[in-house]
Write a protein that holds these residues in place. Sequence first.
Motif, PDB file in Angstrom:
ATOM      1  N   TYR A 189       0.713  -1.128  -0.194  1.00  0.00           N
ATOM      2  CA  TYR A 189       0.054   0.365  -0.114  1.00  0.00           C
ATOM      3  C   TYR A 189       0.834   1.314   0.545  1.00  0.00           C
ATOM      4  O   TYR A 189       0.494   2.349   0.072  1.00  0.00           O
ATOM      5  CB  TYR A 189      -1.043   0.361   1.404  1.00  0.00           C
ATOM      6  CG  TYR A 189      -1.943  -1.626   1.271  1.00  0.00           C
ATOM      7  CD1 TYR A 189      -2.695  -0.691   0.514  1.00  0.00           C
ATOM      8  CD2 TYR A 189      -1.289  -2.181   1.741  1.00  0.00           C
ATOM      9  CE1 TYR A 189      -4.233  -1.931   0.049  1.00  0.00           C
ATOM     10  CE2 TYR A 189      -2.793  -3.281   1.908  1.00  0.00           C
ATOM     11  CZ  TYR A 189      -3.888  -2.710   0.922  1.00  0.00           C
ATOM     12  OH  TYR A 189      -4.522  -4.274   0.910  1.00  0.00           O
ATOM     13  N   PHE A 190       1.846   1.240  -0.118  1.00  0.00           N
ATOM     14  CA  PHE A 190       2.920   2.297   0.075  1.00  0.00           C
ATOM     15  C   PHE A 190       3.009   3.480  -1.347  1.00  0.00           C
ATOM     16  O   PHE A 190       3.315   2.146  -3.022  1.00  0.00           O
ATOM     17  CB  PHE A 190       4.372   2.139   0.388  1.00  0.00           C
ATOM     18  CG  PHE A 190       5.232   3.117   0.927  1.00  0.00           C
ATOM     19  CD1 PHE A 190       4.700   4.161   1.887  1.00  0.00           C
ATOM     20  CD2 PHE A 190       6.150   3.579  -0.277  1.00  0.00           C
ATOM     21  CE1 PHE A 190       6.056   4.877   2.084  1.00  0.00           C
ATOM     22  CE2 PHE A 190       7.239   4.648   0.052  1.00  0.00           C
ATOM     23  CZ  PHE A 190       7.271   5.170   1.163  1.00  0.00           C
ATOM     24  N   ASN A 191       2.544   4.053  -1.605  1.00  0.00           N
ATOM     25  CA  ASN A 191       2.225   4.669  -2.551  1.00  0.00           C
ATOM     26  C   ASN A 191       3.686   5.957  -3.060  1.00  0.00           C
ATOM     27  O   ASN A 191       4.119   5.781  -2.704  1.00  0.00           O
ATOM     28  CB  ASN A 191       0.616   5.551  -3.193  1.00  0.00           C
ATOM     29  CG  ASN A 191       1.560   7.083  -2.501  1.00  0.00           C
ATOM     30  OD1 ASN A 191       1.853   7.485  -2.269  1.00  0.00           O
ATOM     31  ND2 ASN A 191      -0.101   7.509  -1.739  1.00  0.00           N
ATOM     32  N   TYR A 192       3.839   6.239  -4.623  1.00  0.00           N
ATOM     33  CA  TYR A 192       4.875   7.052  -5.287  1.00  0.00           C
ATOM     34  C   TYR A 192       5.135   8.213  -4.718  1.00  0.00           C
ATOM     35  O   TYR A 192       5.932   8.848  -4.564  1.00  0.00           O
ATOM     36  CB  TYR A 192       4.821   7.150  -6.445  1.00  0.00           C
ATOM     37  CG  TYR A 192       3.627   7.663  -6.883  1.00  0.00           C
ATOM     38  CD1 TYR A 192       3.739   9.159  -6.947  1.00  0.00           C
ATOM     39  CD2 TYR A 192       1.829   7.520  -7.077  1.00  0.00           C
ATOM     40  CE1 TYR A 192       2.449  10.252  -7.311  1.00  0.00           C
ATOM     41  CE2 TYR A 192       1.287   8.428  -7.682  1.00  0.00           C
ATOM     42  CZ  TYR A 192       1.486   9.716  -7.492  1.00  0.00           C
ATOM     43  OH  TYR A 192       0.184  11.132  -8.394  1.00  0.00           O
ATOM     44  N   LYS A 193       4.467   8.991  -3.863  1.00  0.00           N
ATOM     45  CA  LYS A 193       3.955  10.388  -3.430  1.00  0.00           C
ATOM     46  C   LYS A 193       4.989  10.339  -2.012  1.00  0.00           C
ATOM     47  O   LYS A 193       4.827  10.967  -0.843  1.00  0.00           O
ATOM     48  CB  LYS A 193       2.585  10.621  -2.589  1.00  0.00           C
ATOM     49  CG  LYS A 193       1.816  11.022  -4.232  1.00  0.00           C
ATOM     50  CD  LYS A 193       1.014  11.902  -3.622  1.00  0.00           C
ATOM     51  CE  LYS A 193       0.275  11.974  -5.831  1.00  0.00           C
ATOM     52  NZ  LYS A 193      -1.187  13.518  -5.729  1.00  0.00           N
ATOM     53  N   GLY A 194       5.077   8.773  -1.071  1.00  0.00           N
ATOM     54  CA  GLY A 194       5.854   8.372   0.050  1.00  0.00           C
ATOM     55  C   GLY A 194       4.723   7.756   1.117  1.00  0.00           C
ATOM     56  O   GLY A 194       4.745   8.441   2.446  1.00  0.00           O
ATOM     57  N   TRP A 195       3.049   7.855   0.888  1.00  0.00           N
ATOM     58  CA  TRP A 195       2.477   7.019   2.428  1.00  0.00           C
ATOM     59  C   TRP A 195       1.604   6.278   1.807  1.00  0.00           C
ATOM     60  O   TRP A 195       1.345   5.217   0.925  1.00  0.00           O
ATOM     61  CB  TRP A 195       1.575   8.535   2.514  1.00  0.00           C
ATOM     62  CG  TRP A 195       1.318   9.880   1.404  1.00  0.00           C
ATOM     63  CD1 TRP A 195       1.677  10.325   0.691  1.00  0.00           C
ATOM     64  CD2 TRP A 195      -0.501   9.318   0.935  1.00  0.00           C
ATOM     65  NE1 TRP A 195       0.896  10.971  -0.030  1.00  0.00           N
ATOM     66  CE2 TRP A 195      -0.179  10.154  -0.029  1.00  0.00           C
ATOM     67  CE3 TRP A 195      -1.018   9.225   1.258  1.00  0.00           C
ATOM     68  CZ2 TRP A 195      -0.867  10.372  -0.329  1.00  0.00           C
ATOM     69  CZ3 TRP A 195      -3.046   9.216   0.881  1.00  0.00           C
ATOM     70  CH2 TRP A 195      -2.134   9.962  -0.028  1.00  0.00           C
ATOM     71  N   TYR A 196       1.466   5.800   2.788  1.00  0.00           N
ATOM     72  CA  TYR A 196       0.446   4.423   2.555  1.00  0.00           C
ATOM     73  C   TYR A 196      -1.264   4.674   1.905  1.00  0.00           C
ATOM     74  O   TYR A 196      -1.528   6.241   2.499  1.00  0.00           O
ATOM     75  CB  TYR A 196      -0.169   3.980   3.862  1.00  0.00           C
ATOM     76  CG  TYR A 196       1.463   3.196   3.549  1.00  0.00           C
ATOM     77  CD1 TYR A 196       1.747   1.939   4.002  1.00  0.00           C
ATOM     78  CD2 TYR A 196       2.064   3.989   5.010  1.00  0.00           C
ATOM     79  CE1 TYR A 196       3.236   1.727   4.276  1.00  0.00           C
ATOM     80  CE2 TYR A 196       3.396   3.404   5.670  1.00  0.00           C
ATOM     81  CZ  TYR A 196       3.674   2.203   5.055  1.00  0.00           C
ATOM     82  OH  TYR A 196       4.847   1.736   5.611  1.00  0.00           O
ATOM     83  N   SER A 197      -1.436   4.220   0.901  1.00  0.00           N
ATOM     84  CA  SER A 197      -2.527   4.815   0.386  1.00  0.00           C
ATOM     85  C   SER A 197      -3.576   3.442  -0.020  1.00  0.00           C
ATOM     86  O   SER A 197      -2.708   2.588  -0.471  1.00  0.00           O
ATOM     87  CB  SER A 197      -2.861   6.198  -0.737  1.00  0.00           C
ATOM     88  OG  SER A 197      -2.000   5.431  -2.076  1.00  0.00           O
ATOM     89  N   MET A 198      -4.799   3.632  -0.932  1.00  0.00           N
ATOM     90  CA  MET A 198      -5.665   2.894  -1.128  1.00  0.00           C
ATOM     91  C   MET A 198      -6.275   3.158  -2.954  1.00  0.00           C
ATOM     92  O   MET A 198      -6.287   4.626  -2.318  1.00  0.00           O
ATOM     93  CB  MET A 198      -6.817   1.901  -1.222  1.00  0.00           C
ATOM     94  CG  MET A 198      -7.382   0.912  -1.446  1.00  0.00           C
ATOM     95  SD  MET A 198      -8.276  -0.203  -0.395  1.00  0.00           S
ATOM     96  CE  MET A 198      -7.056  -0.987   0.394  1.00  0.00           C
ATOM     97  N   ALA A 199      -5.882   2.876  -3.886  1.00  0.00           N
ATOM     98  CA  ALA A 199      -6.644   3.624  -4.903  1.00  0.00           C
ATOM     99  C   ALA A 199      -8.032   3.795  -4.994  1.00  0.00           C
ATOM    100  O   ALA A 199      -9.222   2.107  -5.198  1.00  0.00           O
ATOM    101  CB  ALA A 199      -6.041   3.719  -6.151  1.00  0.00           C
ATOM    102  N   LEU A 200      -9.109   4.516  -5.380  1.00  0.00           N
ATOM    103  CA  LEU A 200     -10.096   4.678  -5.151  1.00  0.00           C
ATOM    104  C   LEU A 200     -10.865   5.101  -7.143  1.00  0.00           C
ATOM    105  O   LEU A 200     -10.147   5.496  -7.935  1.00  0.00           O
ATOM    106  CB  LEU A 200     -11.508   5.792  -5.029  1.00  0.00           C
ATOM    107  CG  LEU A 200     -12.597   5.972  -5.290  1.00  0.00           C
ATOM    108  CD1 LEU A 200     -13.001   5.146  -3.850  1.00  0.00           C
ATOM    109  CD2 LEU A 200     -12.765   7.446  -4.407  1.00  0.00           C
ATOM    110  N   LEU A 201     -11.668   3.793  -6.903  1.00  0.00           N
ATOM    111  CA  LEU A 201     -12.170   3.018  -8.433  1.00  0.00           C
ATOM    112  C   LEU A 201     -13.249   3.128  -8.252  1.00  0.00           C
ATOM    113  O   LEU A 201     -13.790   2.284  -7.288  1.00  0.00           O
ATOM    114  CB  LEU A 201     -11.322   2.404  -9.047  1.00  0.00           C
ATOM    115  CG  LEU A 201     -12.548   1.626 -10.294  1.00  0.00           C
ATOM    116  CD1 LEU A 201     -12.040   2.739 -11.558  1.00  0.00           C
ATOM    117  CD2 LEU A 201     -11.711   0.423 -10.990  1.00  0.00           C
ATOM    118  N   ALA A 202     -14.776   4.404  -8.760  1.00  0.00           N
ATOM    119  CA  ALA A 202     -15.202   4.146  -8.928  1.00  0.00           C
ATOM    120  C   ALA A 202     -16.005   4.719 -10.150  1.00  0.00           C
ATOM    121  O   ALA A 202     -15.970   5.320 -10.875  1.00  0.00           O
ATOM    122  CB  ALA A 202     -15.803   5.754  -7.856  1.00  0.00           C
ATOM    123  N   LEU A 203     -17.499   4.118 -10.571  1.00  0.00           N
ATOM    124  CA  LEU A 203     -18.007   4.088 -10.929  1.00  0.00           C
ATOM    125  C   LEU A 203     -19.525   3.962 -11.411  1.00  0.00           C
ATOM    126  O   LEU A 203     -20.267   4.352 -10.352  1.00  0.00           O
ATOM    127  CB  LEU A 203     -18.479   2.233 -11.631  1.00  0.00           C
ATOM    128  CG  LEU A 203     -19.189   1.948 -13.151  1.00  0.00           C
ATOM    129  CD1 LEU A 203     -18.437   2.416 -13.697  1.00  0.00           C
ATOM    130  CD2 LEU A 203     -18.815   0.605 -13.180  1.00  0.00           C
TER     131      LEU A 203
END
Length: 117
Positions: free
Chosen positions: A99-113
């Motif tokens: 979950y470590f992203n390229y910005k330097g913190w932990y996140s989850m990507a949101l996908l919405a429909l």
Amino acid sequence: MSRELFKILCNELTNIGKRDTIYRQCIPLEKRIAIALFALGFSAEYRTVGTLFSILKDFCRAVKNYRVRLRRKIGFPQCLGKYGCHIEIIPSTSDAVDYFNYKGWYSMALLALVDYW
């Protein structure tokens, strides 16, 4: 993005191409699409790509129009997708690397429909 997918984009988004004038040569279609993909893919700020803003706007408008036509064609006429939002999380220690992203913190990507309207 693969070269094949890039070629498909170029073939489908020909309406954002421009013509040369007597004052200057236009930016070729392939380069316009590459610029827009770069700006979107690397989360470039608008002031970073300020001189190329119209290319990015044209590209996004053409993709939106293409997606609407495509959704109608395959049976989802008013359905749009959105990606690009990171939700900050605190992962368990075993999942931390995932979950470590390229910005330097932990996140989850949101996908919405969502519905078009």
